[in-house]
Design an enzyme around this catalytic site. Sequence first.
Site, PDB file in Angstrom:
ATOM      1  CD  GLU A   1      -2.872   1.439   0.649  1.00  0.00           C
ATOM      2  OE1 GLU A   1      -3.143   0.550  -0.174  1.00  0.00           O
ATOM      3  OE2 GLU A   1      -3.525   2.489   0.786  1.00  0.00           O
ATOM      4  CG  ASP A   2       1.812   2.793   3.341  1.00  0.00           C
ATOM      5  OD1 ASP A   2       0.816   3.294   2.801  1.00  0.00           O
ATOM      6  OD2 ASP A   2       1.841   2.447   4.530  1.00  0.00           O
TER       7      ASP A   2
END
Length: 756
Positions: A89-90
Amino acid sequence: MYIIDPEKEKKEILNRYRYLLSAWKAKSEKDRRLVRKAFTFAVEAHKDMRRKSGEPYIYHPIEVARICIEEIGLGTTSILAALMHDVVEDTEYTLADIEGMFGPVVARIIDGLTKVRTFVHAQDTDSGSLQAETFRKILQIFLSEDIRVILIKLADRLHNMRTLEFLNRGTQLKISSETHIFFAPLANRLGLYLVKTELEDLVLKFTEPEAYATIDQKLKDSELERARFINSFILPLKRSMAEQGFQFRITGRIKSHHSIWEKLQKKDVSLEEVYDLFAVRIIIDTPREKEKLDCWRVYSIISDFYKPNRERLRDWISNPKANGYESLHTTVMSHEGRWVEVQIRSKRMDDIAEKGYAAHWKYKQQGDSESGIDEWLRQAKEIIEGNTESDALELVDEFTRSLFGEEIYVVTPKGDEVKLPAGSTTLDFAFFIHSQIGTKAIGAKVNYKLVPLEYKLNNGDQIEIITSSRQKPKEEWLSIVTTAKARSRIKEALREERKLAIIRGKKKLDEILSTNEIKPGSETLKTIQTALQIKDPNEIYLRLENGSLGSDEILHSLRPPGREGIFNLFLRPFFRLIGSPGDASEEEILSTIHENPGSLLLSEDVKEFKTVVAVCCQPVPGDDVIGLRINPEEIEIHRTICPHALQFMSKHGDKIVKSKWKPQEDVSFLCGLMVRTGERKGMIKDLLDVISVQFNLNIRSLHIETAGQISRGIFMVYVQHTKTISDLIEGLKKVPGVMIVKRINKLEEKNPMASE
Ligand code: MN
């Protein structure tokens, strides 16, 4: 203020990693290498990121992995997934990268977690709380993927709640409400008692900081005294158990902040009564096959020293709870005259009680019957899969009910056992047996006595459903069933019923038209619709079928508009008013006060909205409040502890408006107080004197009931500030004979006697 020191941070990261390894106790060199690889990879991937607290981001995944091991009891695969749970996600790295390095299982778990996170996405942004539709998606992921996705997500949420102080107030409330409504109950359902308890405590800490601090202080103050009491209580038990050769551990147990708070909210007990609850846990080391017998032997030892309260005996060993909980509970009277709850269980039971799902699997033996948790997971899947068409909000409610619910066992006339959620009615039972029995049910015999369909079943009831071939499913049945199965079957039957009614109504219309030689068709139908102001033609058929519309009105509507037609049109709305609920005068008073608070200051950008003070929790200036944008024009002001508000926030997090009070003296708010007193002549007069003379407050209503020596009054008074309420409470407490004075937080509590 967090100060960045790269050298120190490097050391700290390694320290935390080493701790993780020691907690984990690696099984093989291969596993060790894998975890090392995941750790290095995660450190590298997150290297430039920081948490809101200022700390390196990598602290978070390491901590989540540690929680997975130490607090939930998961293994290697989960550690790998936890360490890398935020990578996709990051950072730049993709799922394919992870799959290449760690294989498909880990990748799949991370994929599930990433999907959930994009839906929840609550930690780092200000948008997107658990709205109903995303809720459904999350549930689908949870239930279709590896169960470890849920467990790691719970670890993630726990760490985020532990570090919530670094986020702004709005986000704190949003995340807390999600935790309250979804994650804590979920943890409970999966048997993660410690996680659930801590989540609840943290929710309280952030939604009700003052109450939390008070309880915290109270607990700390009484710590020594508690320890002294518990020690002397368990002394004879220890001795006697050792004599009989038991291997055991006894601990005094402190109630959680949240459970104390709940007790203070719900029951009308005093602070002292609540803190006077003592609990002791006895954990014995005994082989599986002797567990039950040994627990009862311990019970017998306890009852040699202290007198048990028969009504408080709970045997969760013979009948484990749905979340897998097993234990024997008894409440006994100590020599000082205090009630003490004693929980007796084996080490295995204790492990399952505290760590839940993972521990449950560890102990699972071949041939074990399906556990409550497995059963629940299956049911939850059924709810999700069986509700593909229904409203997402309804689904959420349904699911939440399944999270909270305890279960009861009832039996059929043949003696077959049926498990239903507590609160189930005879109608639920009927639909559980068969939808043909449900739709035709008119009543039941419970333990040979006739009862209605809405009768709430109790453990052990024997039920026989009475049917009639003329019975038809009814709309109001939806409000008397609690199970998903019954609900969806009733809806199905109602849809079917509606279809048939429409066909019959259509036929009726055709008959009316043909006997009056009017040409049927869409033109005619349109004319009728316009004249009667009914948008949906099906509605006309249904009304014809149920008799609320007759041939006269149909013919009338087809005449060219004259005076009568107009008259009819204008009168209709007035007729509706007559049917509206009574008690209008009270409503009017309430709304006059509530709709013109004037004293409410909302955050600058929303000044143009109309504000309405919520009736459910009756906030007063000084209370911690939050605004909810219920519709485009209005903002409803609730107390932050209001359960309705919490529910709403968790579903529509984007509609929260920060609100606070502007000091002002000339507007009053309604506030309810419950006063419990002993019997004394002149008591009521004294109470009224305090309220109206000493404090100079207006009383709107008062309601007093007496049972035996105890009287209880509900006073509704107008106040301007929450400070007045606390002063008034103190003032009333000084009246001789007054035992308890409490502010009523919820509208339903206005008449607490009714529920007794
Ligand atoms: Mn995370």
